[in-house]
Design an enzyme around this catalytic site. Structure first.
Site, PDB file in Angstrom:
ATOM      1  CD  GLU A 160      -2.607   1.244   2.659  1.00  0.00           C
ATOM      2  OE1 GLU A 160      -3.061   0.143   3.039  1.00  0.00           O
ATOM      3  OE2 GLU A 160      -2.804   2.315   3.271  1.00  0.00           O
ATOM      4  CD  GLU A 165      -3.319   7.062   5.691  1.00  0.00           C
ATOM      5  OE1 GLU A 165      -4.365   6.504   6.072  1.00  0.00           O
ATOM      6  OE2 GLU A 165      -2.177   6.625   5.948  1.00  0.00           O
TER       7      GLU A 165
END
Length: 282
Positions: A160, A165
């Protein structure tokens, strides 16, 4: 003291307005942002979110030739609280394109919160991936811009890449990370970095990664703040990043990280704005 006539004042104001309009237009087509792209890369895919309103003034939805939705109930991943839907809840859109941006919204309805998670149909191996974003604030919000492998079978084995974020309880700090079988947060070996952006919730910023066969680098506004190197062992547990990955945009509510310091219901509805997404390759 020198006096300025009303006519001259009006001329000055008009000139300032025109200058501001020109600068805004230049920004919208990316003229001021191309300096962030590393040398040797060319644009291969982009989404500018410039669609006009449709059907009697209703907002357009993300282009189905470029994006697809994931739908899920609360608790699907990370103990998140939102329900992901395909564009609409009642008469409201959770993913609307208007005024030059995509707006992903987290909307409360009764005892539920609805939001969107959209993914690019295209996938790429290596490149420079960037988006110009403005994130929502408030405890419980968790917007992200990230990547997963097209031929996904298991997490974190297949890898990933988290380009950006943000968790609302930690204002103005953004994060870039990678996850692999050997390096992920649950076992405390995650590879990540954070950077303070003083106006992340009120201004747009450019978030990007450069991904090559040798490294993954994370950037904000062209400034590198994260790097993960290929150890060259050929071990998928440490470097699964040699396969096509697709792009993901979503706004989560709560969850293991988003609600780590509780949630604030007054933060809803929340809006995550995406000005553009661009992909460059050598």
């Amino acid at each position: 003291m020198r006096r300025i006539t009303i006519k001259k004042c009006v001329t000055i104001l008009i000139s300032l307005f025109l200058l501001n309009t020109i600068m805004y237009s230049a920004n919208r087509v990316g003229l001021n942002y191309s300096d962030h792209v590393p040398d040797g890369y060319s644009l291969v895919w982009n989404e500018e979110f410039d669609a006009k309103k449709v059907n009697g003034g209703k907002p357009a939805l993300p282009d189905p030739d470029k994006w697809f939705y994931e739908t899920a109930e609360p608790g699907w991943v990370n103990n998140e609280l939102q329900t992901y839907v395909k564009g609409f809840i009642d008469t409201d859109t959770v993913a609307a394109v208007y005024d030059g941006t995509l707006k992903i919204r987290a909307i409360p309805r009764g005892d539920k919160v609805y939001s969107a998670r959209i993914n690019s149909i295209n996938a790429w191996t290596y490149g420079y991936f960037e988006a110009r974003l403005k994130v929502p604030g408030g405890k419980g919000t968790w917007p992200a811009f990230w990547m997963l492998p097209k031929n996904f079978t298991a997490w974190p084995l297949d890898g990933e890449i988290d380009i950006m974020e943000y968790v609302g309880y930690d204002p103005n700090f953004v994060h870039s990370s990678v996850h692999t079988q050997s390096y992920y947060h649950t076992i405390g070996t995650q590879k990540t970095a954070k950077k303070e952006i003083s106006n992340a919730e009120t201004e747009f910023h450019i978030y990007a990664v450069e991904w090559t066969k040798d490294y993954i680098k994370g950037f904000v506004d062209g400034v590198e703040y994260f790097r993960f190197d290929n150890d060259g062992t050929g071990n998928k547990h440490t470097w699964p990043f040699d396969a096509p990955f697709y792009l993901k945009l979503n706004l989560a509510w709560g969850g293991d990280w988003g609600a780590a310091q509780g949630i604030d219901e007054s933060a809803l509805p929340a809006t995550y704005e995406i000005d553009y997404v661009r992909v460059y390759q050598k």
